[in-house]
Design an enzyme around this catalytic site. Structure first.
Site, PDB file in Angstrom:
ATOM      1  N   ASN A  59       0.826  -1.213   0.000  1.00 22.22           N
ATOM      2  CA  ASN A  59       0.000   0.000   0.000  1.00 22.22           C
ATOM      3  C   ASN A  59       0.860   1.263   0.000  1.00 22.22           C
ATOM      4  O   ASN A  59       0.358   2.363   0.205  1.00 22.22           O
ATOM      5  CB  ASN A  59      -0.912   0.015   1.227  1.00 22.22           C
ATOM      6  CG  ASN A  59      -1.833  -1.186   1.250  1.00 22.22           C
ATOM      7  OD1 ASN A  59      -2.375  -1.571   0.225  1.00 22.22           O
ATOM      8  ND2 ASN A  59      -1.995  -1.794   2.410  1.00 22.22           N
TER       9      ASN A  59
ATOM     10  N   HIS B 246     -13.951  -1.568   6.411  1.00 21.44           N
ATOM     11  CA  HIS B 246     -12.773  -2.231   7.009  1.00 21.44           C
ATOM     12  C   HIS B 246     -13.054  -2.712   8.431  1.00 21.44           C
ATOM     13  O   HIS B 246     -13.804  -2.083   9.184  1.00 21.44           O
ATOM     14  CB  HIS B 246     -11.624  -1.220   7.024  1.00 21.44           C
ATOM     15  CG  HIS B 246     -10.287  -1.785   7.353  1.00 21.44           C
ATOM     16  ND1 HIS B 246      -9.801  -1.841   8.625  1.00 21.44           N
ATOM     17  CD2 HIS B 246      -9.333  -2.315   6.558  1.00 21.44           C
ATOM     18  CE1 HIS B 246      -8.588  -2.367   8.619  1.00 21.44           C
ATOM     19  NE2 HIS B 246      -8.278  -2.668   7.367  1.00 21.44           N
TER      20      HIS B 246
ATOM     21  N   GLU C  64     -15.864   3.821   3.396  1.00 22.02           N
ATOM     22  CA  GLU C  64     -14.509   4.068   2.903  1.00 22.02           C
ATOM     23  C   GLU C  64     -14.609   4.959   1.672  1.00 22.02           C
ATOM     24  O   GLU C  64     -15.595   4.894   0.939  1.00 22.02           O
ATOM     25  CB  GLU C  64     -13.825   2.736   2.538  1.00 22.02           C
ATOM     26  CG  GLU C  64     -13.565   1.878   3.759  1.00 22.02           C
ATOM     27  CD  GLU C  64     -12.829   0.565   3.447  1.00 22.02           C
ATOM     28  OE1 GLU C  64     -12.076   0.509   2.467  1.00 22.02           O
ATOM     29  OE2 GLU C  64     -13.026  -0.387   4.211  1.00 22.02           O
TER      30      GLU C  64
ATOM     31  N   SER D 231     -10.827  -0.882   0.091  1.00 23.47           N
ATOM     32  CA  SER D 231      -9.480  -1.438   0.172  1.00 23.47           C
ATOM     33  C   SER D 231      -9.288  -2.697  -0.656  1.00 23.47           C
ATOM     34  O   SER D 231      -8.198  -2.931  -1.166  1.00 23.47           O
ATOM     35  CB  SER D 231      -9.121  -1.720   1.631  1.00 23.47           C
ATOM     36  OG  SER D 231     -10.051  -2.599   2.215  1.00 23.47           O
TER      37      SER D 231
ATOM     38  N   ASP E 176     -13.389   6.953   5.620  1.00 18.38           N
ATOM     39  CA  ASP E 176     -12.079   6.342   5.861  1.00 18.38           C
ATOM     40  C   ASP E 176     -11.345   6.363   4.537  1.00 18.38           C
ATOM     41  O   ASP E 176     -11.718   5.658   3.594  1.00 18.38           O
ATOM     42  CB  ASP E 176     -12.288   4.907   6.367  1.00 18.38           C
ATOM     43  CG  ASP E 176     -10.971   4.149   6.550  1.00 18.38           C
ATOM     44  OD1 ASP E 176      -9.977   4.494   5.878  1.00 18.38           O
ATOM     45  OD2 ASP E 176     -10.956   3.195   7.346  1.00 18.38           O
TER      46      ASP E 176
ATOM     47  N   HIS F 230      -7.035   4.343   1.654  1.00 21.26           N
ATOM     48  CA  HIS F 230      -6.493   4.046   0.317  1.00 21.26           C
ATOM     49  C   HIS F 230      -6.702   5.193  -0.662  1.00 21.26           C
ATOM     50  O   HIS F 230      -6.397   5.056  -1.847  1.00 21.26           O
ATOM     51  CB  HIS F 230      -7.116   2.755  -0.230  1.00 21.26           C
ATOM     52  CG  HIS F 230      -6.784   1.582   0.636  1.00 21.26           C
ATOM     53  ND1 HIS F 230      -5.616   0.855   0.486  1.00 21.26           N
ATOM     54  CD2 HIS F 230      -7.421   1.062   1.707  1.00 21.26           C
ATOM     55  CE1 HIS F 230      -5.574  -0.076   1.414  1.00 21.26           C
ATOM     56  NE2 HIS F 230      -6.647   0.017   2.180  1.00 21.26           N
TER      57      HIS F 230
ATOM     58  N   LYS G 218       0.218   4.240   4.570  1.00 19.19           N
ATOM     59  CA  LYS G 218       0.099   3.733   3.196  1.00 19.19           C
ATOM     60  C   LYS G 218       0.777   4.717   2.245  1.00 19.19           C
ATOM     61  O   LYS G 218       1.994   4.788   2.231  1.00 19.19           O
ATOM     62  CB  LYS G 218      -1.360   3.413   2.908  1.00 19.19           C
ATOM     63  CG  LYS G 218      -1.773   2.168   3.730  1.00 19.19           C
ATOM     64  CD  LYS G 218      -3.232   1.847   3.780  1.00 19.19           C
ATOM     65  CE  LYS G 218      -3.416   0.609   4.677  1.00 19.19           C
ATOM     66  NZ  LYS G 218      -4.784   0.400   5.127  1.00 19.19           N
TER      67      LYS G 218
HETATM   68  C1  LIG Z   1      -5.169  -0.142   6.446  1.00 19.07           C
HETATM   69  C2  LIG Z   1      -6.505   0.380   6.782  1.00 19.07           C
HETATM   70  C3  LIG Z   1      -6.772   0.947   8.027  1.00 19.07           C
HETATM   71  C4  LIG Z   1      -5.787   0.890   9.151  1.00 19.07           C
HETATM   72  O1  LIG Z   1      -4.724   1.756   8.979  1.00 19.07           O
HETATM   73  P1  LIG Z   1      -3.312   1.403   9.669  1.00 19.07           P
HETATM   74  O2  LIG Z   1      -2.594   2.704   9.684  1.00 19.07           O
HETATM   75  O3  LIG Z   1      -2.670   0.377   8.819  1.00 19.07           O
HETATM   76  O4  LIG Z   1      -3.607   0.884  11.041  1.00 19.07           O
HETATM   77  C5  LIG Z   1      -7.999   1.535   8.225  1.00 19.07           C
HETATM   78  N1  LIG Z   1      -8.943   1.531   7.264  1.00 19.07           N
HETATM   79  C6  LIG Z   1      -8.734   0.973   6.074  1.00 19.07           C
HETATM   80  C7  LIG Z   1      -9.808   1.020   5.034  1.00 19.07           C
HETATM   81  C8  LIG Z   1      -7.517   0.360   5.791  1.00 19.07           C
HETATM   82  O5  LIG Z   1      -7.320  -0.228   4.618  1.00 19.07           O
END
Ligand SMILES: *Cc1c(COP(=O)(O)O)cnc(C)c1O
Length: 384
Positions: free
Chosen positions: A49, A135, A179, A183, A208, A211, A239
């Site tokens: 990522n 997620h 989101e 993801s 969220d 990504h 990421k």
């Molecule tokens: C990876 C991810 C998270 C968590 O983030 P980290 O910084 O890796 O803990 C939260 N939401 C989504 C949609 C993710 O893909």
């Protein structure tokens, strides 16, 4: 063997039988170009990522080293005690400026952000409406809050509207959660429509953008791409930003409330100064280089075009194969050819949709992208 070991072995055997056992493979990044060494083999990764290649960028590495030399390896305490390093102020100002919100707050990770933020905003007597593909940590935060959780079909705004008509009045407050870029599927949420529905039903909207930040919207993320301003925009620094940590961008009042109420901020140790310093360098690059932010999508589109797949909306391209065994086999074939693409299986994705999830980065060489598409065409799609 003790009773707990027997329990663990029985659970592992069950997972093994269904091709759902997971294990850790040593994987070392060896420099730019998404190059890694896994179990002694050099591979090009198409499943990281680190969408902009910033985890290997000289500016981030230099910033992290300098912060270690000046401030040490760890933060030593929570931000509310003595862990609130002055670097946080710089990072939060840059995040708020980029997202055009009044304020921002940084957490220890994206996961910690979601399990802290949702229970700080809603609780028993309130309602959360969440996209069914949200997620794991959004779901955990929602359950932890004690609010009533209702799922709507993925990206289905009509169903969201119907559920709001049915359930909005059950709750004092209502939070819609989705989101920005999904993801495991790489599609975008219809944020303009969702924001409109949220407004007409007196609901708050939280996105969220784990990504999204760094790629769509010229790098500013999915809300900028859709031209909307959700009440709460969370994302990760782990990421595309190339470092580690999570963040929320929102109004000053909401951010101040989180500082007083989000348990995963209050009761967890602050990030090491090196992670904050590297994130500042990463956010600076995202803010100043839209060409860099456009490259992952260009690579994803080149890959999809070569295979006649639908045009991707993000740097993520799923190839749904169905059974976990099929996804594992396809992953092994690609590893044979020098590519690392990990199989994604339930419960990360719904039953029957095990897949390869290709993710494209700014620092991939286009030759590698096209060689990958050629191998997928010859050795995976042709044999199906
Ligand atoms: C990876 C991810 C998270 C968590 O983030 P980290 O910084 O890796 O803990 C939260 N939401 C989504 C949609 C993710 O893909």
């Amino acid at each position: 063997m003790g009773a707990l070991d027997e329990f663990a072995c029985a659970k592992l055997d069950q997972a093994e039988e269904r091709a759902l056992r997971r294990s850790l493979a040593d994987t070392a990044a060896t420099g730019p170009g998404q190059r890694v060494v896994r179990d002694g083999r050099a591979l090009i990764s198409f499943c990281s990522n680190d969408y902009l290649g910033l985890a290997q960028h000289p500016a981030l590495k230099a910033a992290a080293k300098q912060a270690i030399d000046e401030h040490g390896a760890g933060a030593g305490a929570s931000r509310l005690v003595t862990g609130n390093h002055p670097l946080y102020r710089t990072l939060e100002a840059k995040l708020a400026a980029l997202k055009q919100t009044e304020a921002a707050i940084v957490f220890g990770s994206g996961y910690l952000t979601n399990v802290g933020v949702i229970p700080a905003l809603v609780g028993p007597g309130d309602v959360i409406l969440a996209d069914e593909l949200s997620h794991s940590c959004l779901m955990s935060g929602a359950r932890l809050s004690g609010a009533r959780l209702v799922l709507f079909r993925h990206n289905d705004v009509d169903e969201l509207r119907a559920l709001l008509n049915a359930h909005r009045s059950d709750g004092r407050h209502c939070l819609i959660v989705t989101e920005g870029v999904f993801s495991m599927d790489g599609d975008l949420a219809p944020l303009a429509e969702i924001a409109e529905v949220a407004k007409t039903h007196d609901a708050w909207l939280m996105t969220d953008d784990a990504h999204g930040f760094g790629v769509p919207g010229g790098g500013r993320g999915s809300a900028a791409e859709a031209g909307v301003k959700p009440d709460v925009q969370m994302g990760t620094l782990s990421k595309a930003v190339g470092s580690y940590g999570g963040y929320v961008c929102a109004s000053r009042a909401v951010i101040d409330l989180l500082v007083s109420r989000a348990r995963s901020l209050i009761y967890a140790t602050a990030l090491p100064p090196s992670a904050v310093a590297a994130a500042i360098a990463g956010v600076d690059l995202i803010a100043s280089d839209p060409t860099l932010c456009a490259r992952p999508l260009a690579h994803a589109r080149a890959f999809a075009r070569a295979l006649d797949l639908p045009a991707p909306q993000s740097s993520i391209v799923p190839l749904i194969l169905g059974r976990p065994e099929d996804a594992l086999d396809a992953s092994r074939v690609l590893e044979d050819e020098g590519f690392l693409v990990v199989a994604i299986r339930p419960p990360t994705v719904p039953e029957g949709t095990a897949r390869l999830r290709f993710s494209f980065a700014a620092d991939h060489a286009i030759e590698d992208v096209l060689r990958l598409s050629d191998v997928v065409a010859r050795r995976i799609l042709k044999s199906r």
